[in-house]
Structures are given as structure tokens and as C-alpha cells.
Scaffold this motif. Structure first.
Motif, PDB file in Angstrom:
ATOM      1  N   GLY A 185       0.787  -1.230   0.000  1.00 38.38           N
ATOM      2  CA  GLY A 185       0.000   0.000   0.000  1.00 38.38           C
ATOM      3  C   GLY A 185       0.814   1.273   0.000  1.00 38.38           C
ATOM      4  O   GLY A 185       0.258   2.367   0.045  1.00 38.38           O
ATOM      5  N   ARG A 187       3.185   4.363  -1.305  1.00 39.09           N
ATOM      6  CA  ARG A 187       3.357   5.167  -2.522  1.00 39.09           C
ATOM      7  C   ARG A 187       4.857   5.317  -2.766  1.00 39.09           C
ATOM      8  O   ARG A 187       5.568   5.879  -1.925  1.00 39.09           O
ATOM      9  CB  ARG A 187       2.679   6.532  -2.391  1.00 39.09           C
ATOM     10  N   ARG A 205       9.349  -0.641 -11.663  1.00 41.31           N
ATOM     11  CA  ARG A 205       7.897  -0.490 -11.611  1.00 41.31           C
ATOM     12  C   ARG A 205       7.224  -1.842 -11.387  1.00 41.31           C
ATOM     13  O   ARG A 205       6.238  -1.943 -10.634  1.00 41.31           O
ATOM     14  CB  ARG A 205       7.397   0.144 -12.909  1.00 41.31           C
ATOM     15  N   ASP A 209       4.753  -3.161  -8.190  1.00 39.54           N
ATOM     16  CA  ASP A 209       3.497  -3.919  -8.313  1.00 39.54           C
ATOM     17  C   ASP A 209       3.534  -5.180  -7.458  1.00 39.54           C
ATOM     18  O   ASP A 209       2.517  -5.560  -6.852  1.00 39.54           O
ATOM     19  CB  ASP A 209       3.250  -4.298  -9.771  1.00 39.54           C
ATOM     20  N   ASP A 212       2.397  -4.822  -3.995  1.00 41.30           N
ATOM     21  CA  ASP A 212       1.036  -4.288  -3.852  1.00 41.30           C
ATOM     22  C   ASP A 212       1.065  -2.813  -3.460  1.00 41.30           C
ATOM     23  O   ASP A 212       0.304  -2.353  -2.599  1.00 41.30           O
ATOM     24  CB  ASP A 212       0.244  -5.089  -2.809  1.00 41.30           C
ATOM     25  N   SER A 213       1.978  -2.078  -4.094  1.00 40.98           N
ATOM     26  CA  SER A 213       2.128  -0.660  -3.808  1.00 40.98           C
ATOM     27  C   SER A 213       1.824   0.160  -5.050  1.00 40.98           C
ATOM     28  O   SER A 213       1.646  -0.376  -6.144  1.00 40.98           O
ATOM     29  CB  SER A 213       3.546  -0.369  -3.301  1.00 40.98           C
ATOM     30  N   GLN A 214       1.776   1.465  -4.869  1.00 38.00           N
ATOM     31  CA  GLN A 214       1.385   2.377  -5.939  1.00 38.00           C
ATOM     32  C   GLN A 214       2.576   3.234  -6.367  1.00 38.00           C
ATOM     33  O   GLN A 214       3.350   3.703  -5.528  1.00 38.00           O
ATOM     34  CB  GLN A 214       0.236   3.274  -5.471  1.00 38.00           C
TER      35      GLN A 214
END
Length: 268
Positions: A185, A187, A205, A209, A212-214
Motif C-alpha cells: 500500500g 506510494r 515499476r 506492483d 502491492d504498492s502504488q
């Protein structure tokens, strides 16, 4: 008090803490903070946010104005344009610049300004030349930075790894990141020194993923000239480096335009 705030950017410090630390009344501390706020703004050092209430306090948020950022970019263009910096394969030698503390501080401050009003929980880079850049950016954002490596080490514990295709060489590469380094979760801001085809950034990148992060954004010091289609399209770069016939041409990257827009549009 100035030093304390500047060493802890983005951290809310209560008036009660300052009053106890400097043995002063809160009213005196408030007056001093008002002076600091005006001084920071007048010199383009950053913002000093004051939060009212019992749980309030002051928070220093560093930034840079367009004029100072433009001056630094111009200096880097002059420095990197030297003919003896050309390297085989169309690369440009810039390790000496990325080893200068003053340059690293300024790069970190510039790149962190882009995320002035955005949440960043962690900065991620790839070993090895991106490490000092990531550390500088993380320092101005006051968040952790973590390092992905091509070969996992026993000191990293359990790792998550991904395979990716290098954008410039088209070879399959591997990178790994410790499972403990990024919380789900988060950023994540990706920072690197140089991008050509974008394969390395694309691999980072993919790692984001896997956690499970942005992705909060991608920022690089310099982008190289690339004829094909990059694996990543959204990014900011301070410089653009083009090499042809063993000649070096360095121009501003897209950072100044994307962040400041028109030259008359500056942070105030």
C-alpha cells in the motif's frame, strides 16, 4: 530552531516541544516561527506550515524556485557537454558529478519539489549509481530509501525478484528487493541517475506492483537519446543527453516545463 526544522523536513514539531527545548513561552516560539516563515519564503528555501490546536506545531517543507533550478540545470549542461565525457556506446561520463555533495543536495532538492503536495512513503532505486541520488531525494522528503540489486544478498533476507528486458541492450536482466523494504500500500517514488530505453525503470515499476504498492512517480537525473519506444512514458528528467558521431549535446530535460510550466509561473 531553524536548524532543527530544516534537518527534519515534512515532520510536524509541536510548539510544546520547542518551548521545553529552548525554555521559552509558546507565544515567543510562535513569534519566532512567524519570522522563520517569512524568511524561508523570501529566500525560496521552502514553506513553513503552522498547524493550530493542541496537536499542532510547525512543519518545514523544502522546495526550490524555478530560477535557482534553471541555474543549476544550465550549470550541469555546461559541465556535461565537455567532449572528453563521451563513452563508447553513446553514454556520457557523469560519475564525478554524482559524487559531489553540493550537486547531490541540489538534485535532491529539485526532484523533491515535484512532490511538494503529494504523498511519498518510500524512494526506490537500483544499485549502484542511483543510490546517492535516491538518498538525497529521500532526505528532502524525509522518507526511507531502498535499493534493488541485480544479485540478492544474504543480508537482505527474503527477497522479491523480477525479470525485465533492458530497453537499450534487449537482454533479460533480474533485480531483487528485500521483502521487508516496502510495506504493502505504499506510494513509491522511483529515482535513478540515467534512463535510456527505460528497461531498468520498468523493472523497478514491476517490483512496485509485486509489493502491492502504488507508483508515485519516476524521476531521473538524465535521459539519453533513444530511437525506439521507451518502456515507460511518464517520468521527469533534469537533463537530456544526445550523442551522435561521438559528439555530446546536452539540453534541459522535461522537468522544468512539467513542474513550473511557463517561465513566469514560479512557486511563491
Amino acid at each position: 530552531m531553524t536548524r532543527y526544522l530544516m534537518e527534519r523536513p515534512h515532520q510536524l514539531v509541536s510548539l510544546t516541544f520547542f518551548a521545553a527545548r529552548y525554555e521559552s513561552a509558546k507565544s515567543s516560539i510562535s513569534e519566532d516561527l512567524t519570522i522563520l516563515k517569512r524568511t524561508f519564503q523570501a529566500r525560496g528555501t521552502g514553506l513553513l506550515e503552522t498547524v493550530p490546536g493542541a496537536a499542532g506545531g510547525a512543519r518545514f517543507i523544502p522546495y526550490i524556485l524555478r530560477e535557482e533550478a534553471q541555474q543549476f540545470v544550465d550549470e550541469m549542461i555546461d559541465d556535461l557537454s565537455a567532449a572528453d565525457r563521451y563513452l563508447p556506446g553513446g553514454y556520457v561520463y557523469m560519475s564525478d558529478i554524482l559524487g559531489r555533495p553540493a550537486a547531490l543536495r541540489q538534485i535532491g532538492r529539485i526532484l523533491a519539489t515535484q512532490y511538494l503536495n503529494q504523498t511519498v512513503d518510500v524512494v526506490v532505486t537500483i544499485a549502484a549509481k542511483g543510490i546517492p541520488l535516491a538518498q538525497s531525494v529521500a532526505n528532502y522528503l524525509n522518507v526511507p530509501f531502498v535499493i534493488a540489486r541485480h544479485d540478492s544478498q544474504i543480508t537482505e533476507g527474503s527477497t522479491v525478484s523480477v525479470n525485465y528486458v533492458s530497453g537499450s541492450t534487449k537482454r533479460i536482466e533480474r533485480m531483487a528487493l528485500s521483502k521487508r523494504s516496502v510495506k504493502p500500500g505504499s506510494r513509491v517514488l522511483i529515482v535513478d541517475d540515467y534512463m535510456k530505453g527505460g528497461g531498468t525503470v520498468g523493472g523497478l515499476r514491476s517490483l512496485v506492483d509485486e509489493f502491492d504498492s502504488q507508483l508515485a512517480g519516476v524521476a531521473v537525473f538524465a535521459e539519453g537519446d533513444f530511437d525506439g519506444q521507451r518502456t515507460i512514458s511518464k517520468y521527469t528528467s533534469l537533463l537530456k543527453v544526445q550523442t551522435a558521431d561521438e559528439q555530446i549535446r546536452v539540453t534541459p530535460g522535461n522537468y522544468l516545463t512539467q513542474i513550473f510550466g511557463d517561465e513566469n509561473n514560479q512557486l511563491n
